[in-house]
Every structure is written in C-alpha cells, then in structure tokens.
Design an enzyme around this catalytic site. Structure first.
Site, short mmCIF file in Angstrom:
data_model
loop_
_atom_site.label_atom_id
_atom_site.label_comp_id
_atom_site.label_asym_id
_atom_site.label_seq_id
_atom_site.Cartn_x
_atom_site.Cartn_y
_atom_site.Cartn_z
N CYS A 148 2.48 -5.56 0.42
CA CYS A 148 2.65 -4.12 0.22
C CYS A 148 4.12 -3.77 -0.01
O CYS A 148 5.02 -4.54 0.34
CB CYS A 148 2.07 -3.33 1.39
SG CYS A 148 3.16 -3.18 2.84
N ASP B 54 -15.43 3.46 7.99
CA ASP B 54 -14.33 4.42 7.90
C ASP B 54 -13.75 4.59 9.29
O ASP B 54 -14.45 4.42 10.29
CB ASP B 54 -14.82 5.80 7.42
CG ASP B 54 -15.42 6.62 8.57
OD1 ASP B 54 -14.73 7.54 9.09
OD2 ASP B 54 -16.55 6.31 9.00
N ASP C 46 -17.96 13.64 5.09
CA ASP C 46 -18.73 13.71 6.31
C ASP C 46 -19.28 15.13 6.41
O ASP C 46 -18.70 16.05 5.87
CB ASP C 46 -17.82 13.38 7.50
CG ASP C 46 -18.61 13.30 8.80
OD1 ASP C 46 -17.98 13.42 9.86
OD2 ASP C 46 -19.84 13.15 8.75
N CYS D 46 6.51 -3.99 3.05
CA CYS D 46 6.92 -5.33 3.46
C CYS D 46 7.80 -6.01 2.42
O CYS D 46 8.64 -6.84 2.74
CB CYS D 46 5.70 -6.18 3.79
SG CYS D 46 4.87 -5.62 5.31
N HIS E 261 1.52 0.42 4.67
CA HIS E 261 1.27 -0.95 5.12
C HIS E 261 -0.09 -1.09 5.78
O HIS E 261 -0.82 -2.06 5.51
CB HIS E 261 2.36 -1.41 6.10
CG HIS E 261 1.98 -2.67 6.80
ND1 HIS E 261 2.09 -3.92 6.21
CD2 HIS E 261 1.41 -2.88 8.01
CE1 HIS E 261 1.62 -4.84 7.03
NE2 HIS E 261 1.19 -4.25 8.14
N GLY F 9 -19.62 17.26 8.92
CA GLY F 9 -19.12 18.20 9.90
C GLY F 9 -19.80 17.97 11.24
O GLY F 9 -19.45 18.59 12.24
N CYS G 277 2.68 -10.14 3.78
CA CYS G 277 2.03 -8.96 3.24
C CYS G 277 2.68 -8.57 1.91
O CYS G 277 3.91 -8.63 1.77
CB CYS G 277 2.13 -7.82 4.24
SG CYS G 277 1.42 -6.26 3.65
#
Lengths: 432, 396
Positions: free
Chosen positions: B313, B273, B99, B316, B341, B101, B311
């Site tokens: 991940c 984002d 980004d 989990c 997660h 700024g 899930c």
C-alpha cells in the site's frame, strides 16, 4: 558561509507595482526554482494538512519549496537525531526544496514567553524553549535547504510599547549573528542558506533600523516578521513594507510571514514582497469554506461583474464559525463560500465552475455540504485539495498579470469594483 | 454484466474447497464484478472516512457499504435521489450495499421502540420521531439505488435470550415479505434476506427454512457479532451455511477481524463487512499479519521501518512507523494513512484467501495464517480451533 547561492532573477521591477522573476538554484543540488511572486507549500511536518501523498498528487503545479515549522518539529528532535537524514527523507518527500520557519503561520502562539536569549514554540506536548544553540541543533537535524534565523517577533499585539519593539529588533539581530556564527562553523549546514528576519513592529524607524542592520549580514534573503494578518491594517503594512524594501538589496528575495489573504497579498506584492506562506487555504478549509474568488482576467468585463455579483449574493454575511476560537483569524472572508450554509444543501454545481481540481471534477457543493454537516473527515481532504489548487492558481494568475501589465485588471477582478474587501475584519481581528 | 441476464445478481462458483465449506465465487452485480470471499469496507454516511473514492478504487475495492438510517436522516432520500442515487452523490462507480437501518435498533436502542409496524426512532438531531418500517426502509434504499439492499429485520442483541428472540425471528420473516413487496426496483437492486434466531439453533432453523422459501438473490446471517460467546457464534454461522443454498451468496454481517474472516470463510461465508478496520485505524492501530501495531505508542517513535515491509500500500511504500507516529501529533492525514493501510490489509487478506481456495490449498493457508498471527499454538483461540476442526482442518 551562509551563502547566497540562490539567485533572484528579476524580469520586471516596477516601483510600487511589484517584482516579477524567478528564484533559481534552490536546494542542495541547485536544480530547483520558484517563480516570484509566489508562495511556499505550507505543511505540518512535511504533510500538506489532511492530504496523503496520493491525494496531494492530484494537484499539479505545486510550489517546489515545502515549508516546515519548528513548532511541529521541535518535539521530535531526538527522533530526527537518531534518524540522521533530515526531515525531507523522514517525511518521505523527494524532489522538494525544504524551508524551515520558526512558527506555524496558521496557528498564532501564546505570547509573553520570549526572553533575551530564548524564544518558545508550542508542540503537541506544550511549550519548548529554544536558545540559539538548541535552534541551531534543530536545524542540523532538520537539514533544510534554507531556514529563517531565530527571531523575536512578538510585536503584533495591540499597544506593544516602543521599548518592546526596539528589544525585538535588537534581540533578533543578536540571534541572527549568533546563528550565523554557529552556521559558519557547522559542516552539516554547508550549502544551507539563511534568511535574516526584519522586525520593528509598527514603528517606522525601527523597521528601517532592522532592515539596514539585517541587510549588512551575509544572508540569502529576508523574512518580514510582525506584519501578519490581524496585527495592523493594510495601509500601515504597505507603508512599512515599502520603507523596509527600500533598505534591502534588490537581488535578494523578501518573504512576508503570516500574510495570506488575497487582497493583502496583492497589496504586499505591490509594496515589494516576493514570497508568501500558503497557510491561508488551510485556514479556509478548517472553517468549512471553499475559496471561490475569481482571478480570471480573460473574461468579458461585463460578464465578470455579473458573476461577481452572483457569488457575492450567495456568499452570505460574515459568519463566525462557532467551533473556533474567536481570537484567531477564523472569520470568513469575502473570498470564500461557507459550504455549511443551507443554501448549498441541493446545489449540484462544483465548488467553482471551471476549476480543474479533483474535488471540482468529481464532487458537488451538495456533497461537501453533507460531509460538513455530518462532520466527516473527507470534507477536510476535499476542501484542502480545492483550496490549495485555487490559491496556487491565483498566484499563477498574479504572475501572469504582472507579466502582461494587467495588475489593475486583476485587482478589480479579485477585489471587486470598489477595489476593497466586503468585510472589514481588522476591527475584530485585533482581539488580544 | 448482470444487465444481460434477467437478474441484477449472478453468482458463479469458481472453486470449492474439498476440505472445508469454503468457496471462491464471481459475483456479478450491476456496477461491476466482485470476487468472493470479499470484505466490504463501511462508508456509513456516504463516505469512507477520510478516503476519496479514487483511493478506494485504487485499493481494489469492488463493493462498500452505506447506511440507510444515517443517510435517511441526513441528507435524506429525496436529495440523494436528486443526486442520481448514492452512487451519484458520492461519485462511487462500483457497487454499494446498504444496510436497512435495523442494526441501529440495537446500537441506538435508547432511541427506539419496536412494534409490528416498524421501529420508532427519536432523531438525535431534532428530537422528531421517525418510523422506520419495512416499506420505509426499502423506499429509502430504492432512492439510494444500492446494488444490494438489506431487508429491515427485527434485530435483537445477541446477548438477549428468551421469547423476545423468537418474536423477533418471526417478525423478521413477516418483514422480509413486506420488503419484497415494497421493492420498486427488483430489476436493478438486489434484496437480501437476513437470517435471525439469535443463538438458538431451533429458531435459526425455522428462520432458515422459511426465508429460503422466498425468492431473494442472497442471504445474510444476522443477529451475530454483537458480543456473544464466540463458541456460540461459530455454531450459528455453520448451522446457517449448512441450510443456505449453494448458488446464492452468504453475507455474514458485522465480521471483520482477520481470524473471524478466515474461519468463517472456512464455514462457508462469502461476504463480510465491519467498521473495525477503518475505525481502529483512526486510533492509530495498524493491522498486520502478526496482529496489530499501535503506531501512537512510544516504542514506534524511532522505528524507521514501514508498518509492514511486505505491504504494497502507499502508506507502507512511502512512510515509516516513526513518521506516522510523529504525524499523529500534528495532522489528520496520519489517520488517513492508517485507514488506507488497513483497507489494503483486509482486501489483500481476502485476495490471498480466495487464491488459496482456487488453488486448492486453503487448509494450508489457514495453518500458515494462524501460525503467523499467534506466537504459539496454545494462544490459538479455542473457538477457532473447534470451528476449523468442524470443517476438517486441524491446526498443529
């Protein structure tokens, strides 16, 4: 019976030079072993500080014994009672042997709350008082493979009276007997081992008395308490440990509580200690430092001296971390580098050249410096990985040195030519 | 890889939803390919808080964010250049978006003053005054070496109205031209324009008309997601995508709530984002298909299920809500577990969205998704119902 199923097989015993061997048949399956001298894996409730299992797995050769402490666990008694399957399963750990201690060696607790019948631990919500009954109820919910019996070790303050020291020995023996009674009557604790705790402050006769009496009980090993870093200088500690280990059976392991600094570890191994708690890497991490001391004795001695001098030159003066309570052992030692220091801002080398840990293989000092300056959480993760790897590799080197009669070479390497530390911290550590 | 083409960015539209304005694309960038729609986690200071780059890679992240203002302050562009750019400094091998700024002008408004020259900031660290001009921002981003750089825009809070909005919109166009001129690495780094205009349709249109005349590889829709009414928000998003070229990626800045993501994909956005998923994780809030779960709450102390049984991940697969609840009282690792997660949740959501677009059943996906997230029809947010209706999706 609090059996001694664990077996200590010693391959070398040299008076005044330490013991080398393997602690076998650990755990409920009796399949695990731990090399000695060695250390346990210090955790908060089964988690190595800052690390998820994914990041922990980047480390290899970790100890097979995980340490949890009642100071983290006591407040979760109800939860564990409902869970029923013990802390190992609760924490999602699998092939580990679980050792449960009373206090967290990394965090000294407030004093003055111990009574004849109780000791206290401090959880996140405050003080929790433990009677032997509650202590044993907790052990039943934790379901460790082995635990230390309840003990009164509040003798590490300056000017603890002889009377107080004697009381700690008496109380600790009384607690041990009561624990063993409950243990023997508990089916849930079948196969679980108990370590007796040797107290005695800095008084030789009390230390001997405590050792002799504790050795009479049917315990699997011994914790040496009240000798932690900051409670006394190493010379006295060595003297006391030497006297204590003379009274203890050779074939049972000795676990020294609260001592983790490399120089102290070396001296205590020589005095007869087998096991240590690995909280030192965590303390180093918390002050934003990285362990950097060398323990590589395969190096050319001349080169070794040059390297040592260079690192000494860059490690700087003892710096007090302004964020931490000056009463705790937060002062930097000569075994580490303070990555917050400006000098590392554009140092693109790994933390320690040749270190194979994830942090050193992937990141540079400059990056760690940036993470620390900007207070980023990743700093703790990466430092913990490196410090843990470095510390356990040190123990590996220690065992190898003992096996090959090179302990003196190792000591010179670790401690420097003078054989002593750069900074004398004992004056400032005894701050209570 | 993009290296073989002339441009450091190539977009291939893989599928377009016949009902909504959604697209699934393959976005080729210098470091690797990115599948869109994509959610980009935010690693402001050259790190995703508490997560290693290996973990991030393992989660399937193909692009994440760094922040020019923060990194420009500490450790500064010169040091990062010495470290082989931000990629080298943090050792991230995939794509980075920085980004400019500009947003800090709004978020740190006490410290800033805007003129045609640029934004004057008073450093919170040493009180020194810094001028962030379009040239300076691009210079820093050139040093950072990000795959996608954002123009410096004149950012005005979406709750502000009146002449300042128009002034900012026009200035953003002028600053875009200055940024384009200042970019030293147009063969390796992609400069995106940022459409401004606040909540004013006319101003937005002017901005769109002007900026789309510039030869930039992508466009961001800015000036939204700052506390404005959601009813105004979606109208500006859809107006913007109506006037942005099909063959270039559309990046909607600052959007990360699940509903917002799904709706804005339907409105034609490709990239998103937001700090929300990772920030909320550190407070113990775990994102799940049916909303969120506050792990630190007492009700989870004895809940031995994982956060989401479905899930995949690591958190989990290994840990229960009860364990995480307890761990929050003793160690920072608890935050890291939830962060992992939440990133997994966001990336998994986008993968499902993309799959449904490719398979031609995105409207079905939307309906199922909304049903799962909201216990009943009357709890559906009005703006979402309207926005989806505008692209031909009716929710029962």
């Amino acid at each position: 019976m609090a059996g001694s199923r664990m077996k200590l097989e010693l391959s070398r015993v040299v008076q005044g030079r330490g013991r080398l061997g393997v602690l076998k048949e650990l755990g409920k399956t009796g399949q695990c072993s731990l090399e000695v001298p060695g250390c346990l894996l210090h955790t908060h409730l089964g988690t190595v500080p800052h690390l998820t299992q994914e990041t922990l797995r980047t480390l290899s050769n970790l100890p097979s014994v995980t340490q949890v402490t009642l100071s983290n666990i006591a407040e979760h008694q109800e939860v564990l009672e409902e869970f029923k399957d013990g802390v190992t399963k609760f924490a999602g750990l699998h092939d580990t042997v679980l050792y449960c201690s009373l206090h967290d060696p990394a965090t000294p607790c407030p004093t003055g709350y111990t009574t004849n019948k109780t000791v206290s631990v401090w959880g996140s919500g405050g003080r929790i008082e433990l009677t032997v009954a509650k202590f044993m109820a907790l052990q039943k919910t934790v379901q460790p493979d082995w635990y230390q019996s309840m003990a009164d070790g509040e003798t590490w303050l300056n000017n603890t009276s002889r009377k107080r020291v004697r009381k700690s020995v008496d109380r600790t023996l009384a607690h041990l007997d009561e624990c063993l009674l409950v243990h023997q009557q508990s089916q849930e604790l079948e196969g679980v081992e108990v370590f007796g705790v040797v107290e005695g402050g800095d008084i030789l006769e009390e230390r001997v008395r405590s050792s002799r009496e504790t050795a009479k009980r049917p315990v699997a090993g011994f914790c040496l308490d009240g000798l932690q870093t900051g409670s006394m200088d190493q010379a006295l500690r060595t003297q006391l440990i030497t006297a204590v280990t003379k009274e203890l059976p050779e074939d049972k392991p000795r676990l020294l509580q609260g001592v983790g600094r490399p120089d102290e570890v070396l001296a205590c191994v020589e005095a007869g200690v087998d096991l240590f708690e690995s909280f030192f890497p965590f303390q180093v991490t918390e002050r934003g430092c990285a362990l950097s001391f060398s323990f590589d004795i395969s190096l050319d001695p001349e080169l070794a001296v040059l390297e040592l001098d260079e690192e000494r030159g860059t490690s700087g003066e003892t710096q007090q971390n302004g964020d931490l309570n000056p009463d705790d052992q937060s002062l930097m030692t000569s075994f580490e580098i303070n990555l917050k220091d400006q000098r590392y801002k554009d140092d693109f080398r790994p933390l320690v050249e040749g270190c194979v840990c994830y942090c050193c293989q992937n990141h540079q000092r400059a990056y760690l410096h940036h993470l620390l300056v900007t207070n980023e959480l990743l700093a703790g993760v990466l430092l913990m990985i490196h410090n843990t790897a470095h510390y356990h590799a040190f123990f590996s080197a220690l065992r190898e040195a003992l096996a090959n009669d090179k302990l003196d070479v190792l000591k010179t390497r670790v401690l420097g030519e003078s054989g002593g530390r750069q900074k004398d911290l004992t004056d400032t550590d005894k701050s209570e | 890889l993009a290296g073989r083409t002339l441009s450091p960015l190539a977009l291939r539209v893989v599928a377009e939803c016949p009902v909504t304005k959604a697209r699934a694309c393959d976005l080729t960038l210098p470091h690797c390919a990115v599948s869109t729609p994509v959610f980009m986690p935010v690693g402001t200071q050259g790190t995703l808080k508490g997560i290693t780059v290996d973990q991030l890679e393992g989660l399937g992240c193909q692009i994440c964010l760094g922040n020019t203002y923060h990194l420009g302050m500490r450790p500064g562009p010169d040091l990062i250049e010495k470290a082989n750019g931000l990629h080298g400094f943090m050792n991230w091998k995939r794509n980075l978006l920085t980004d400019s700024g500009g947003f800090q002008m709004v978020s740190l408004v006490e410290l800033s003053e805007v003129t045609e020259e640029g934004v004057k900031f008073k450093s919170p660290y040493d009180g020194k005054e810094i001028l962030l001009s379009p040239e300076k921002s691009i210079s820093i981003q050139n040093s950072l070496g990000s795959d996608i750089m954002m123009q410096l825009d004149d950012v005005v809070s979406s709750t502000v109205s009146g002449p300042r909005v128009e002034e900012a919109m026009h200035r953003s166009i002028r600053w875009l031209d200055r940024c384009i001129a200042a970019n030293k690495n147009s063969d390796k780094q992609n400069l995106f324009a940022i459409i401004q205009g606040g909540l004013n349709a006319e101003l937005r249109k002017v901005c769109l008309d002007e900026m789309t005349q510039r030869d930039v590889p992508g466009f961001a829709i800015g000036g939204l997601s700052g506390g404005e009414e959601k009813n105004d928000f979606w109208r500006m998003v859809t107006l913007s995508t109506d006037h942005l070229p099909r063959e270039k990626p559309r990046y909607l800045m600052g959007v990360g709530y699940a509903v917002d993501l799904v709706v804005c994909v339907a409105l034609g956005c490709d990239m998103f984002d937001c700090v929300f998923p990772t920030r909320t994780a550190r407070f113990g809030s775990a994102l799940v298909p049916w909303g969120s779960l506050q792990v630190k709450q007492k009700q989870y102390a004895k809940d031995f299920q994982p956060i989401d049984p479905e899930c995949q991940c690591h958190t989990c697969k290994k840990h229960s809500r009860a364990y995480l609840h307890a761990l929050f009282k003793s160690d920072t690792a608890a935050m890291h577990h939830i962060t992992v997660h939440n990133i997994a949740y966001q990336l998994s959501l986008m993968r499902s969205v993309r799959r449904s677009i490719v398979e031609g059943c995105f409207p079905e996906f939307i309906r199922t998704f909304m049903k799962r997230l909201f216990p009943s029809r009357d709890l559906y947010p009005g703006w979402a119902v309207d926005a989806l209706a505008s692209v031909n999706v009716t929710l029962e």
